[in-house]
Scaffold this motif. Structure first.
Motif, PDB file in Angstrom:
ATOM      1  N   SER A   1      -2.043  -0.116  -2.534  1.00  0.00           N
ATOM      2  CA  SER A   1      -1.045  -0.863  -1.766  1.00  0.00           C
ATOM      3  C   SER A   1      -0.844  -0.281  -0.370  1.00  0.00           C
ATOM      4  O   SER A   1      -0.218  -0.906   0.475  1.00  0.00           O
ATOM      5  CB  SER A   1       0.288  -0.859  -2.509  1.00  0.00           C
ATOM      6  OG  SER A   1       0.846   0.444  -2.503  1.00  0.00           O
ATOM      7  N   GLY A   2      -1.344   0.914  -0.135  1.00  0.00           N
ATOM      8  CA  GLY A   2      -1.138   1.579   1.143  1.00  0.00           C
ATOM      9  C   GLY A   2       0.131   2.407   1.178  1.00  0.00           C
ATOM     10  O   GLY A   2       0.389   3.121   2.148  1.00  0.00           O
ATOM     11  N   LEU A   3       0.933   2.327   0.119  1.00  0.00           N
ATOM     12  CA  LEU A   3       2.173   3.090   0.082  1.00  0.00           C
ATOM     13  C   LEU A   3       1.922   4.595   0.065  1.00  0.00           C
ATOM     14  O   LEU A   3       2.671   5.367   0.659  1.00  0.00           O
ATOM     15  CB  LEU A   3       3.017   2.693  -1.135  1.00  0.00           C
ATOM     16  CG  LEU A   3       3.637   1.304  -1.079  1.00  0.00           C
ATOM     17  CD1 LEU A   3       4.315   0.982  -2.400  1.00  0.00           C
ATOM     18  CD2 LEU A   3       4.626   1.211   0.064  1.00  0.00           C
ATOM     19  N   TYR A   4       0.863   5.011  -0.604  1.00  0.00           N
ATOM     20  CA  TYR A   4       0.568   6.442  -0.681  1.00  0.00           C
ATOM     21  C   TYR A   4       0.295   7.019   0.710  1.00  0.00           C
ATOM     22  O   TYR A   4       0.849   8.044   1.092  1.00  0.00           O
ATOM     23  CB  TYR A   4      -0.618   6.704  -1.605  1.00  0.00           C
ATOM     24  CG  TYR A   4      -1.002   8.157  -1.679  1.00  0.00           C
ATOM     25  CD1 TYR A   4      -0.246   9.048  -2.429  1.00  0.00           C
ATOM     26  CD2 TYR A   4      -2.087   8.649  -0.965  1.00  0.00           C
ATOM     27  CE1 TYR A   4      -0.563  10.389  -2.491  1.00  0.00           C
ATOM     28  CE2 TYR A   4      -2.412   9.990  -1.012  1.00  0.00           C
ATOM     29  CZ  TYR A   4      -1.656  10.855  -1.774  1.00  0.00           C
ATOM     30  OH  TYR A   4      -1.981  12.181  -1.814  1.00  0.00           O
TER      31      TYR A   4
ATOM     32  N   GLY B   1       1.249  -1.232  10.167  1.00  0.00           N
ATOM     33  CA  GLY B   1       1.583  -2.633   9.996  1.00  0.00           C
ATOM     34  C   GLY B   1       2.825  -2.776   9.135  1.00  0.00           C
ATOM     35  O   GLY B   1       3.338  -1.810   8.579  1.00  0.00           O
ATOM     36  N   ALA B   2       3.300  -4.000   9.036  1.00  0.00           N
ATOM     37  CA  ALA B   2       4.481  -4.260   8.211  1.00  0.00           C
ATOM     38  C   ALA B   2       4.147  -3.945   6.758  1.00  0.00           C
ATOM     39  O   ALA B   2       3.008  -4.117   6.328  1.00  0.00           O
ATOM     40  CB  ALA B   2       4.910  -5.709   8.360  1.00  0.00           C
ATOM     41  N   PRO B   3       5.129  -3.459   6.008  1.00  0.00           N
ATOM     42  CA  PRO B   3       4.863  -3.191   4.591  1.00  0.00           C
ATOM     43  C   PRO B   3       4.340  -4.443   3.908  1.00  0.00           C
ATOM     44  O   PRO B   3       4.786  -5.553   4.185  1.00  0.00           O
ATOM     45  CB  PRO B   3       6.237  -2.799   4.031  1.00  0.00           C
ATOM     46  CG  PRO B   3       7.016  -2.341   5.215  1.00  0.00           C
ATOM     47  CD  PRO B   3       6.495  -3.131   6.379  1.00  0.00           C
ATOM     48  N   GLN B   4       3.371  -4.226   3.018  1.00  0.00           N
ATOM     49  CA  GLN B   4       2.775  -5.359   2.314  1.00  0.00           C
ATOM     50  C   GLN B   4       3.789  -5.945   1.348  1.00  0.00           C
ATOM     51  O   GLN B   4       4.794  -5.325   1.037  1.00  0.00           O
ATOM     52  CB  GLN B   4       1.513  -4.903   1.595  1.00  0.00           C
ATOM     53  CG  GLN B   4       0.456  -4.424   2.576  1.00  0.00           C
ATOM     54  CD  GLN B   4      -0.750  -3.830   1.885  1.00  0.00           C
ATOM     55  OE1 GLN B   4      -0.823  -3.789   0.678  1.00  0.00           O
ATOM     56  NE2 GLN B   4      -1.696  -3.357   2.672  1.00  0.00           N
ATOM     57  N   GLY B   5       3.507  -7.142   0.873  1.00  0.00           N
ATOM     58  CA  GLY B   5       4.429  -7.858   0.001  1.00  0.00           C
ATOM     59  C   GLY B   5       4.955  -7.025  -1.143  1.00  0.00           C
ATOM     60  O   GLY B   5       4.408  -5.985  -1.487  1.00  0.00           O
TER      61      GLY B   5
END
Length: 157
Positions: A82-85, A47-51
């Protein structure tokens, strides 16, 4: 293995600066060609990167931490939540595998990467001046991986 200048045999290795220019060109080419592809693929799967992160709130919360361990835990927890990892691990793994495959293919096909071709450099067997064998390609790729572990120091020695 050694680098040869042009098609003639030369008992001369390419200088560090020539190899660095070749690597720089290769990196820029990869960024231009593959960055949009990777962005599209990872956006599709994750999905699109979160805010964006509210940096002021983050800094305030970090400043409130009295224990370094708690501050690190907060940082890593936010990075993971954040899901970045997950994106970072998947992105790094996919890019590393594709880069190894592409580099190995270029070495076997042309005895060089595009940047080395532009600078008329070839990678050859040091003893016979023949193209690299599959075994030499694999060992060289392994050597690249090992050279990156100590903060890329293996490339500068």
């Amino acid at each position: 293995m050694r680098f040869m200048l042009g098609k003639k045999s030369a008992d001369h290795y390419a200088s560090f600066s020539r190899r660095m220019w070749a690597a720089t060109f290769d990196s820029l080419l990869l960024i231009v060609l593959f960055a949009p592809v990777f962005d599209a693929v990872f956006t599709y799967f994750y999905g699109a990167p979160q805010g964006s992160v509210d940096i002021v709130e983050f800094q305030q919360h970090m400043a409130e931490q009295t224990d370094t361990g708690q501050a690190l835990h907060y940082f890593w927890q936010g990075f993971h939540d954040s899901g970045l990892y997950d994106r970072w691990v998947a992105n790094t793994t996919v890019q590393t595998v594709l880069l190894c495959l592409l580099t190995g293919w270029c070495w076997r096909r042309w005895s060089a990467t595009p940047g080395k071709l532009i600078l008329r450099l070839r990678i050859v067997d040091a003893a016979s001046e023949a193209r690299m064998t599959d075994r030499q390609v694999l060992l060289r790729l392994l050597g690249y991986f090992v050279s990156t572990l100590p903060l890329f120091a293996g490339f500068f020695s």
